[in-house]
Design a protein around this motif. Structure first.
Motif, PDB file in Angstrom:
ATOM      1  N   ALA A  10       5.685   3.046  -5.901  1.00  8.56           N
ATOM      2  CA  ALA A  10       4.527   3.064  -5.815  1.00  8.56           C
ATOM      3  C   ALA A  10       3.575   3.777  -4.711  1.00  8.56           C
ATOM      4  O   ALA A  10       4.193   3.760  -3.535  1.00  8.56           O
ATOM      5  CB  ALA A  10       4.104   1.242  -5.252  1.00  8.56           C
ATOM      6  N   ILE A  11       2.725   4.835  -5.244  1.00  6.40           N
ATOM      7  CA  ILE A  11       2.072   5.798  -4.356  1.00  6.40           C
ATOM      8  C   ILE A  11       0.624   5.508  -4.356  1.00  6.40           C
ATOM      9  O   ILE A  11       0.048   5.306  -5.254  1.00  6.40           O
ATOM     10  CB  ILE A  11       2.364   7.201  -5.229  1.00  6.40           C
ATOM     11  N   ASP A  12       0.400   5.700  -2.937  1.00  6.74           N
ATOM     12  CA  ASP A  12      -1.012   5.633  -2.654  1.00  6.74           C
ATOM     13  C   ASP A  12      -1.947   6.835  -2.248  1.00  6.74           C
ATOM     14  O   ASP A  12      -3.193   6.760  -2.148  1.00  6.74           O
ATOM     15  CB  ASP A  12      -1.412   4.331  -1.628  1.00  6.74           C
ATOM     16  N   ILE A  38       3.789   4.773 -10.033  1.00 12.58           N
ATOM     17  CA  ILE A  38       2.402   4.059 -10.448  1.00 12.58           C
ATOM     18  C   ILE A  38       1.496   4.183  -9.458  1.00 12.58           C
ATOM     19  O   ILE A  38       2.100   4.184  -7.984  1.00 12.58           O
ATOM     20  CB  ILE A  38       2.764   2.429 -10.476  1.00 12.58           C
ATOM     21  N   HIS A  39       0.317   4.521  -9.621  1.00  9.88           N
ATOM     22  CA  HIS A  39      -0.921   4.636  -8.669  1.00  9.88           C
ATOM     23  C   HIS A  39      -1.853   3.384  -9.251  1.00  9.88           C
ATOM     24  O   HIS A  39      -2.121   3.704 -10.464  1.00  9.88           O
ATOM     25  CB  HIS A  39      -1.301   5.811  -8.606  1.00  9.88           C
ATOM     26  N   VAL A  40      -1.983   2.627  -8.434  1.00 11.89           N
ATOM     27  CA  VAL A  40      -3.379   1.773  -8.993  1.00 11.89           C
ATOM     28  C   VAL A  40      -4.652   2.197  -8.437  1.00 11.89           C
ATOM     29  O   VAL A  40      -4.752   2.333  -7.140  1.00 11.89           O
ATOM     30  CB  VAL A  40      -2.992   0.311  -8.213  1.00 11.89           C
ATOM     31  N   ASP A  42      -7.915   1.330  -6.769  1.00  8.15           N
ATOM     32  CA  ASP A  42      -8.493   0.471  -6.250  1.00  8.15           C
ATOM     33  C   ASP A  42      -9.547   0.658  -5.487  1.00  8.15           C
ATOM     34  O   ASP A  42     -10.288   0.093  -4.786  1.00  8.15           O
ATOM     35  CB  ASP A  42      -7.466  -0.672  -5.340  1.00  8.15           C
ATOM     36  N   PRO A  94      -3.517  -3.627  -6.323  1.00 10.15           N
ATOM     37  CA  PRO A  94      -2.274  -3.007  -5.970  1.00 10.15           C
ATOM     38  C   PRO A  94      -1.082  -3.887  -6.446  1.00 10.15           C
ATOM     39  O   PRO A  94      -0.270  -3.835  -7.261  1.00 10.15           O
ATOM     40  CB  PRO A  94      -2.248  -2.368  -4.812  1.00 10.15           C
ATOM     41  N   ILE A  98       1.420  -3.457  -9.697  1.00 12.31           N
ATOM     42  CA  ILE A  98       2.665  -3.000  -9.275  1.00 12.31           C
ATOM     43  C   ILE A  98       3.904  -3.876  -9.754  1.00 12.31           C
ATOM     44  O   ILE A  98       4.999  -3.554 -10.538  1.00 12.31           O
ATOM     45  CB  ILE A  98       2.884  -2.763  -7.730  1.00 12.31           C
ATOM     46  N   VAL A 112       8.085   0.814  -1.758  1.00 11.18           N
ATOM     47  CA  VAL A 112       6.733   0.896  -1.319  1.00 11.18           C
ATOM     48  C   VAL A 112       6.860   1.155   0.163  1.00 11.18           C
ATOM     49  O   VAL A 112       7.827   1.135   0.836  1.00 11.18           O
ATOM     50  CB  VAL A 112       5.886  -0.359  -1.471  1.00 11.18           C
ATOM     51  N   GLY A 113       5.752   1.610   0.764  1.00 19.00           N
ATOM     52  CA  GLY A 113       5.830   1.928   2.319  1.00 19.00           C
ATOM     53  C   GLY A 113       5.267   0.719   3.063  1.00 19.00           C
ATOM     54  O   GLY A 113       4.514  -0.156   2.430  1.00 19.00           O
ATOM     55  N   HIS A 115       3.406  -0.102   6.794  1.00 19.10           N
ATOM     56  CA  HIS A 115       2.972   0.200   8.112  1.00 19.10           C
ATOM     57  C   HIS A 115       3.611  -0.710   9.501  1.00 19.10           C
ATOM     58  O   HIS A 115       3.474  -0.414  10.512  1.00 19.10           O
ATOM     59  CB  HIS A 115       1.715   0.275   8.298  1.00 19.10           C
ATOM     60  N   ARG A 117       2.260  -3.550  10.277  1.00 18.44           N
ATOM     61  CA  ARG A 117       1.174  -3.554  11.277  1.00 18.44           C
ATOM     62  C   ARG A 117       1.221  -4.862  12.198  1.00 18.44           C
ATOM     63  O   ARG A 117       2.020  -5.601  12.121  1.00 18.44           O
ATOM     64  CB  ARG A 117      -0.171  -4.284  10.220  1.00 18.44           C
ATOM     65  N   SER A 126      -0.592  -6.980   3.500  1.00 21.82           N
ATOM     66  CA  SER A 126      -0.383  -5.659   3.279  1.00 21.82           C
ATOM     67  C   SER A 126       0.144  -5.815   1.999  1.00 21.82           C
ATOM     68  O   SER A 126       0.775  -6.360   1.243  1.00 21.82           O
ATOM     69  CB  SER A 126       0.633  -5.022   4.243  1.00 21.82           C
ATOM     70  N   THR A 127       0.012  -4.457   1.353  1.00 21.91           N
ATOM     71  CA  THR A 127       0.533  -4.411  -0.021  1.00 21.91           C
ATOM     72  C   THR A 127       1.915  -4.469  -0.186  1.00 21.91           C
ATOM     73  O   THR A 127       2.408  -5.222  -1.124  1.00 21.91           O
ATOM     74  CB  THR A 127       0.046  -2.864  -0.642  1.00 21.91           C
TER      75      THR A 127
HETATM   76  P1  AMP Z   1      -0.692  -0.623   2.301  1.00 20.22           P
HETATM   77  O1  AMP Z   1      -0.328  -1.874   2.972  1.00 20.22           O
HETATM   78  O2  AMP Z   1      -2.100  -0.767   1.567  1.00 20.22           O
HETATM   79  O3  AMP Z   1      -0.830   0.251   3.702  1.00 20.22           O
HETATM   80  O4  AMP Z   1       0.070   0.251   1.494  1.00 20.22           O
HETATM   81  C1  AMP Z   1       1.679   0.076   1.527  1.00 20.22           C
HETATM   82  C2  AMP Z   1       2.310   0.565   0.411  1.00 20.22           C
HETATM   83  O5  AMP Z   1       2.027   0.144  -0.637  1.00 20.22           O
HETATM   84  C3  AMP Z   1       2.057   2.244   0.281  1.00 20.22           C
HETATM   85  O6  AMP Z   1       2.808   2.929   1.217  1.00 20.22           O
HETATM   86  C4  AMP Z   1       2.472   2.322  -1.339  1.00 20.22           C
HETATM   87  O7  AMP Z   1       3.804   2.441  -1.370  1.00 20.22           O
HETATM   88  C5  AMP Z   1       1.830   1.159  -1.864  1.00 20.22           C
HETATM   89  N1  AMP Z   1       0.362   1.146  -2.238  1.00 20.22           N
HETATM   90  C6  AMP Z   1      -0.770   0.641  -1.662  1.00 20.22           C
HETATM   91  N2  AMP Z   1      -1.888   0.904  -2.052  1.00 20.22           N
HETATM   92  C7  AMP Z   1      -1.271   1.377  -3.492  1.00 20.22           C
HETATM   93  C8  AMP Z   1      -1.775   1.974  -4.608  1.00 20.22           C
HETATM   94  N3  AMP Z   1      -3.332   1.927  -4.840  1.00 20.22           N
HETATM   95  N4  AMP Z   1      -1.196   2.053  -5.883  1.00 20.22           N
HETATM   96  C9  AMP Z   1       0.156   2.257  -5.660  1.00 20.22           C
HETATM   97  N5  AMP Z   1       0.949   1.786  -4.421  1.00 20.22           N
HETATM   98  C10 AMP Z   1      -0.078   1.410  -3.351  1.00 20.22           C
END
Ligand code: AMP
Length: 147
Positions: A10-12, A38-40, A42, A94, A98, A112-113, A115, A117, A126-127
């Motif tokens: 999952a790539i942002d 996948i990229h969503v 949003d 997302p 996903i 997924v990544g 952070h 937080r 978080s995602t």
């Molecule tokens: P976030 O919690 O939004 O900082 O995102 C953490 C991880 O979720 C990112 O490193 C991606 O792997 C995945 N992610 C976040 N937003 C998206 C997106 N719009 N599409 C796909 N993967 C996402």
């Protein structure tokens, strides 16, 4: 450990994206698995489209913002040698998109990544947390340091 066959990245397109991508690629090589991406969408306005729309990647649109996102996905997918049939761009939310795609495509590991937080951001979620909560398969959250 499971022998993963289908791994979904999952790539942002954030600054950390390449690091998460490299970790997914290492696992793909280790397990001789197929890599999906996948990229969503949003964060760009897309009026008059139904929720959950899958964007056709092989057709040009006249929408510049969408074409820019498609180019970013193409660039990273080419670098990772991901087959065109395993590249996904979906309009929606997302964590939901996903996990839904993962189920449809019989994915056994989502990467997924995360952070890690603190404070208010933890309460807001978080995602990565959302994906972990909703996924039917294993989820690997790559710890991203803020520096
Ligand atoms: P976030 O919690 O939004 O900082 O995102 C953490 C991880 O979720 C990112 O490193 C991606 O792997 C995945 N992610 C976040 N937003 C998206 C997106 N719009 N599409 C796909 N993967 C996402």
């Amino acid at each position: 450990m499971n022998h993963y066959q289908n791994i979904l990245l999952a790539i942002d397109f954030s600054d950390y994206g390449h690091y998460v991508a490299q970790r997914a690629k290492q696992l793909v090589d280790q397990f001789s698995a197929h890599l999906h991406i996948i990229h969503v969408l949003d964060n760009i306005p897309m009026p008059d489209t139904p929720y959950g729309l899958v964007i056709p990647l092989d057709e040009d649109s006249s929408y510049d913002l969408l074409e820019a996102e498609k180019n970013k996905l193409k660039q990273i997918s080419d670098q990772l040698d991901i087959a065109p049939t395993r590249r996904w761009m979906v309009w929606g939310e997302p964590q939901q998109e996903i996990t839904q795609l993962a189920t449809q495509q019989h994915i056994d590991l989502i990467v997924v990544g995360s952070h890690g937080r603190h404070g208010l951001a933890v309460l807001m979620g978080s995602t990565a947390k959302g994906v972990l909560y909703h996924a039917d398969c294993d989820v690997l959250a790559i710890h991203l340091k803020e520096h």
